[in-house]
Enzyme design. Structure first.
Site, PDB file in Angstrom:
ATOM      1  N   LYS A   1       0.756  -1.180  -0.067  1.00  0.00           N
ATOM      2  CA  LYS A   1      -0.046  -0.068   0.201  1.00  0.00           C
ATOM      3  C   LYS A   1       0.980   1.114   0.055  1.00  0.00           C
ATOM      4  O   LYS A   1       1.430   1.538   1.023  1.00  0.00           O
ATOM      5  CB  LYS A   1      -0.985  -0.055   1.174  1.00  0.00           C
ATOM      6  CG  LYS A   1      -2.340   0.613   1.012  1.00  0.00           C
ATOM      7  CD  LYS A   1      -2.266   2.156   0.792  1.00  0.00           C
ATOM      8  CE  LYS A   1      -1.900   3.011   2.073  1.00  0.00           C
ATOM      9  NZ  LYS A   1      -1.742   4.441   1.779  1.00  0.00           N
TER      10      LYS A   1
ATOM     11  N   GLU B   1       9.059   1.211  10.965  1.00  0.00           N
ATOM     12  CA  GLU B   1      10.021   2.020  10.917  1.00  0.00           C
ATOM     13  C   GLU B   1       9.456   3.446  10.988  1.00  0.00           C
ATOM     14  O   GLU B   1       8.694   3.932  10.350  1.00  0.00           O
ATOM     15  CB  GLU B   1      10.635   2.047   9.603  1.00  0.00           C
ATOM     16  CG  GLU B   1      11.518   0.633   9.220  1.00  0.00           C
ATOM     17  CD  GLU B   1      12.746   0.773   9.915  1.00  0.00           C
ATOM     18  OE1 GLU B   1      13.069   1.650  10.616  1.00  0.00           O
ATOM     19  OE2 GLU B   1      13.096  -0.704  10.081  1.00  0.00           O
TER      20      GLU B   1
ATOM     21  N   CYS C   1      13.441  10.681   7.645  1.00  0.00           N
ATOM     22  CA  CYS C   1      12.888  10.274   9.074  1.00  0.00           C
ATOM     23  C   CYS C   1      14.343  10.167   9.984  1.00  0.00           C
ATOM     24  O   CYS C   1      13.986  10.854  11.050  1.00  0.00           O
ATOM     25  CB  CYS C   1      12.619   8.716   9.000  1.00  0.00           C
ATOM     26  SG  CYS C   1      13.799   7.845   7.927  1.00  0.00           S
TER      27      CYS C   1
ATOM     28  N   GLU D   1       8.891  16.163  15.847  1.00  0.00           N
ATOM     29  CA  GLU D   1       9.307  15.798  14.286  1.00  0.00           C
ATOM     30  C   GLU D   1       8.424  16.607  13.363  1.00  0.00           C
ATOM     31  O   GLU D   1       7.343  16.667  13.318  1.00  0.00           O
ATOM     32  CB  GLU D   1       9.077  14.294  13.847  1.00  0.00           C
ATOM     33  CG  GLU D   1       9.589  13.994  12.609  1.00  0.00           C
ATOM     34  CD  GLU D   1       9.309  12.786  12.119  1.00  0.00           C
ATOM     35  OE1 GLU D   1       8.216  12.218  12.248  1.00  0.00           O
ATOM     36  OE2 GLU D   1      10.323  11.949  11.691  1.00  0.00           O
TER      37      GLU D   1
HETATM   38  P1  NAD Z   1       1.781   8.338   7.935  1.00  0.00           P
HETATM   39  O1  NAD Z   1       2.130   7.344   9.131  1.00  0.00           O
HETATM   40  O2  NAD Z   1       0.670   9.265   7.923  1.00  0.00           O
HETATM   41  O3  NAD Z   1       1.528   7.261   6.713  1.00  0.00           O
HETATM   42  C1  NAD Z   1       2.427   6.320   6.132  1.00  0.00           C
HETATM   43  C2  NAD Z   1       1.658   5.362   5.297  1.00  0.00           C
HETATM   44  O4  NAD Z   1       0.784   4.753   6.367  1.00  0.00           O
HETATM   45  C3  NAD Z   1       0.808   5.914   4.174  1.00  0.00           C
HETATM   46  O5  NAD Z   1       0.940   4.693   3.212  1.00  0.00           O
HETATM   47  C4  NAD Z   1      -0.638   6.175   4.905  1.00  0.00           C
HETATM   48  O6  NAD Z   1      -1.898   5.974   3.843  1.00  0.00           O
HETATM   49  C5  NAD Z   1      -0.590   4.929   5.614  1.00  0.00           C
HETATM   50  N1  NAD Z   1      -1.507   4.843   6.830  1.00  0.00           N
HETATM   51  C6  NAD Z   1      -2.118   6.102   7.232  1.00  0.00           C
HETATM   52  N2  NAD Z   1      -3.010   5.697   8.371  1.00  0.00           N
HETATM   53  C7  NAD Z   1      -3.053   4.470   8.284  1.00  0.00           C
HETATM   54  C8  NAD Z   1      -3.513   3.331   9.153  1.00  0.00           C
HETATM   55  N3  NAD Z   1      -4.633   3.932  10.304  1.00  0.00           N
HETATM   56  N4  NAD Z   1      -3.665   1.992   8.834  1.00  0.00           N
HETATM   57  C9  NAD Z   1      -2.611   1.692   8.049  1.00  0.00           C
HETATM   58  N5  NAD Z   1      -2.106   2.579   7.136  1.00  0.00           N
HETATM   59  C10 NAD Z   1      -2.216   3.906   7.381  1.00  0.00           C
HETATM   60  O7  NAD Z   1       3.301   8.918   7.738  1.00  0.00           O
HETATM   61  P2  NAD Z   1       3.692  10.024   6.469  1.00  0.00           P
HETATM   62  O8  NAD Z   1       3.385  11.281   6.775  1.00  0.00           O
HETATM   63  O9  NAD Z   1       3.151   9.433   5.041  1.00  0.00           O
HETATM   64  O10 NAD Z   1       5.195   9.791   6.341  1.00  0.00           O
HETATM   65  C11 NAD Z   1       5.936  10.522   7.213  1.00  0.00           C
HETATM   66  C12 NAD Z   1       6.489   9.603   8.600  1.00  0.00           C
HETATM   67  O11 NAD Z   1       7.178   8.619   8.090  1.00  0.00           O
HETATM   68  C13 NAD Z   1       7.481  10.577   9.372  1.00  0.00           C
HETATM   69  O12 NAD Z   1       7.113  10.135  10.616  1.00  0.00           O
HETATM   70  C14 NAD Z   1       8.802   9.929   9.009  1.00  0.00           C
HETATM   71  O13 NAD Z   1       9.547   9.998  10.132  1.00  0.00           O
HETATM   72  C15 NAD Z   1       8.350   8.523   8.996  1.00  0.00           C
HETATM   73  N6  NAD Z   1       9.375   7.657   8.140  1.00  0.00           N
HETATM   74  C16 NAD Z   1      10.155   6.819   8.753  1.00  0.00           C
HETATM   75  C17 NAD Z   1      11.078   6.321   7.998  1.00  0.00           C
HETATM   76  C18 NAD Z   1      11.955   5.074   8.812  1.00  0.00           C
HETATM   77  O14 NAD Z   1      12.827   4.361   8.214  1.00  0.00           O
HETATM   78  N7  NAD Z   1      12.123   5.016  10.137  1.00  0.00           N
HETATM   79  C19 NAD Z   1      11.337   6.348   6.727  1.00  0.00           C
HETATM   80  C20 NAD Z   1      10.681   7.493   6.197  1.00  0.00           C
HETATM   81  C21 NAD Z   1       9.544   8.034   6.851  1.00  0.00           C
END
Ligand code: NAD
Length: 483
Positions: free
Chosen positions: A176, A251, A285, A386
């Site tokens: 997804k 992650e 991240c 963050e």
């Molecule tokens: P997000 O958590 O809003 O979304 C991430 C993904 O999860 C998207 O595909 C979204 O559609 C999905 N999602 C949202 N709600 C969900 C639910 N209830 N159930 C299942 N899936 C759901 O994050 P974002 O804003 O897209 O990305 C930014 C975040 O990602 C930041 O916090 C960043 O630090 C983190 N990040 C972490 C890493 C790592 O390797 N640790 C790498 C990249 C980004």
């Protein structure tokens, strides 16, 4: 011109069962770029059923000869390489990042497939010594059907970091992608099918988190979930997955310290500190968003950081002069702008604020100028939360002990960069910092042969390297009585 894309389920391009669609915008202009199906529970169910069938029916699982799995993965890598320019441009238009960065990411995506292709044929079990009366075998088997959920900051690479080890292990998957950046993941689904991956082994369901992500996490026929995204959604994923006792890798976010000691190579440390937060518009991240500078060099370093940041050129990622693109979406731009206001209200002093692009055609783009704040206290929200944008928060410190205390004064534990010429001091701090990835005189390096993941609120488990493969395996003991 905006194009209509379809998602990929059971080897075929598909619309959402209820016909819904989600628009995808080009961040540099705000113009519509494409639309993708708004997948819902029914589509997730179709995809999971296909993945289950491919796994249980033997089209793709641990019984498929490892050298065959490796060959398919290598063919996928080859196709990514041969289409790297086109894929990189699509990634730029979908996510906003500069083209040079996107090209490097396509190269890394191909390499990750090659790297895990190599593991497929080298993953041997173990024979622990249990005495003369028995033979004890430990074997590794694929965990099964995997639900993979990724964010928008490195759309293809984040997906590949999960897909490649899952397929190498013999798992099948439903991906997804983020609703803001689904386009390269859909291209990858087509590439994998052309490379000989059987129907059902890799499905891509587009849609929002609540409508497509949540049902994937909750689905009883999914054995494992690997999620990259925000801390708060990570908690929801872990909670939901617990109900069916799925294996989970998370992650999550970070607020990574970047510690500059007075004895560091000054020019290198200043350039690295800027790179640590401003790369990929700060949408990283592990971004070094909390900059800690030893007091002796604080004023000089602050001035040098501002001068370095002033060289950043905002623009369209496809323009080769651009060194920083727009943020991914209007929502993310607004969120980061709110944090800049919060920083000002908290009394932090902006020592640098960059300029927005002047081109009229970019007026609707989601640009945020790079900002450097001198913070008055480590308790400020801009020093603790963050932001996920080009906002650097800088604070002074006095000695090694205070540097370690401040570095660890966060809920997160993903990355940490340390700049010093004193190797003993650097290693002392590296050992003391509670983070999964520590850089000494470098920042943001993430070789796929290494590992990636966080301590504390930054996640559970590791990706990349051998540990990234183990995340898709179950260990089995077979005990044979010999007497
Ligand atoms: P997000 O958590 O809003 O979304 C991430 C993904 O999860 C998207 O595909 C979204 O559609 C999905 N999602 C949202 N709600 C969900 C639910 N209830 N159930 C299942 N899936 C759901 O994050 P974002 O804003 O897209 O990305 C930014 C975040 O990602 C930041 O916090 C960043 O630090 C983190 N990040 C972490 C890493 C790592 O390797 N640790 C790498 C990249 C980004």
């Amino acid at each position: 011109m905006s194009s209509e894309r379809r998602m990929f389920i059971d080897g075929e391009w598909a619309d959402a069962r209820d016909g819904g669609r989600i628009p995808v915008f080009e961040p540099s202009t705000g113009a519509p770029l494409a639309s993708v199906p708004a997948g819902t529970e029914a589509d997730v169910h179709r995809a999971v059923t296909a993945a289950r069938r491919a796994f249980d029916g033997g089209a793709w699982n641990g019984e498929v000869p490892p050298r065959h799995r490796a060959a398919v993965l290598n063919r996928i890598a080859g196709r990514i390489r041969s289409r790297a320019g086109e894929l990189a441009r699509l990634e730029v238009r979908d996510s906003g990042k500069p083209l040079g960065d996107a090209l490097a990411e396509m190269d890394e995506a191909a390499f990750i497939f090659e790297y895990y292709a190599g593991w497929a044929t080298k993953l041997a079990g173990e024979i622990p010594p249990v005495g003369p009366e028995a033979l004890n075998l430990i074997t590794y088997e694929p965990v099964g059907v995997c639900g993979l959920i990724v964010p928008w900051n490195f759309p293809l690479v984040m997906a590949v970091q999960k897909i490649a080890p899952a397929l190498a292990a013999g798992c099948t998957a439903v991906l997804k992608p983020a609703e803001d950046t689904p386009l390269t993941a859909l291209e990858l689904a087509g590439i994998a099918a052309e490379a000989g991956l059987p129907a059902g082994a890799l499905n891509v369901v587009t849609g929002t988190g609540p409508e497509a992500g949540a049902p994937l996490v909750a689905h009883p026929a999914v054995d494992k979930v690997s999620f990259t995204g925000s801390r708060d959604v990570g908690v929801q994923v872990a909670t939901s997955a617990a109900a069916t006792l799925k294996r989970v890798t998370l992650e999550l976010g970070g607020k990574s310290p970047n510690v500059v000691f007075a004895d560091a190579e000054f020019t290198e440390a200043v350039a690295g500190t800027c790179r640590g937060i401003f790369t990929n518009q700060g949408e990283v991240c592990s971004a070094g968003s909390r900059v800690l500078i030893q007091r002796e060099i604080f004023d000089d370093a602050l001035e040098a950081l501002a001068a370095q940041a002033a060289r950043i050129r905002l623009g369209d990622g496809l323009d080769t002069r651009t060194t920083m693109g727009p943020l991914v979406s209007a929502r993310q731009r607004d969120r980061v702008m709110r944090y800049i206001e919060i920083g000002e209200k908290e009394g932090a002093r902006a020592v640098h604020t960059g300029s927005l692009p002047g081109e009229p055609e970019l007026a609707g783009g989601y640009f945020v100028p790079p900002v450097i704040f001198h913070a008055s206290s480590h308790d400020l929200r801009i020093a603790q939360e963050e932001i996920f944008g080009p906002v650097m928060t800088v604070l002074p410190f006095d000695g090694v002990d205070e540097a370690i205390r401040l570095a660890n004064d966060t809920a997160f534990g993903l990355g940490a960069a340390i700049w010093t010429n004193d190797v003993r001091k650097g290693l002392r701090v590296a050992k003391a910092v509670r983070a999964g990835v520590v850089w000494l005189n470098d920042t943001q390096a993430a070789p796929s042969e290494g590992i990636w993941g966080g301590f504390k609120a930054s996640g559970v488990g590791r990706e990349l390297g051998r540990q990234g493969l183990e995340a898709y395996l179950e260990a089995k003991q077979i005990h044979i009585k010999l007497t």
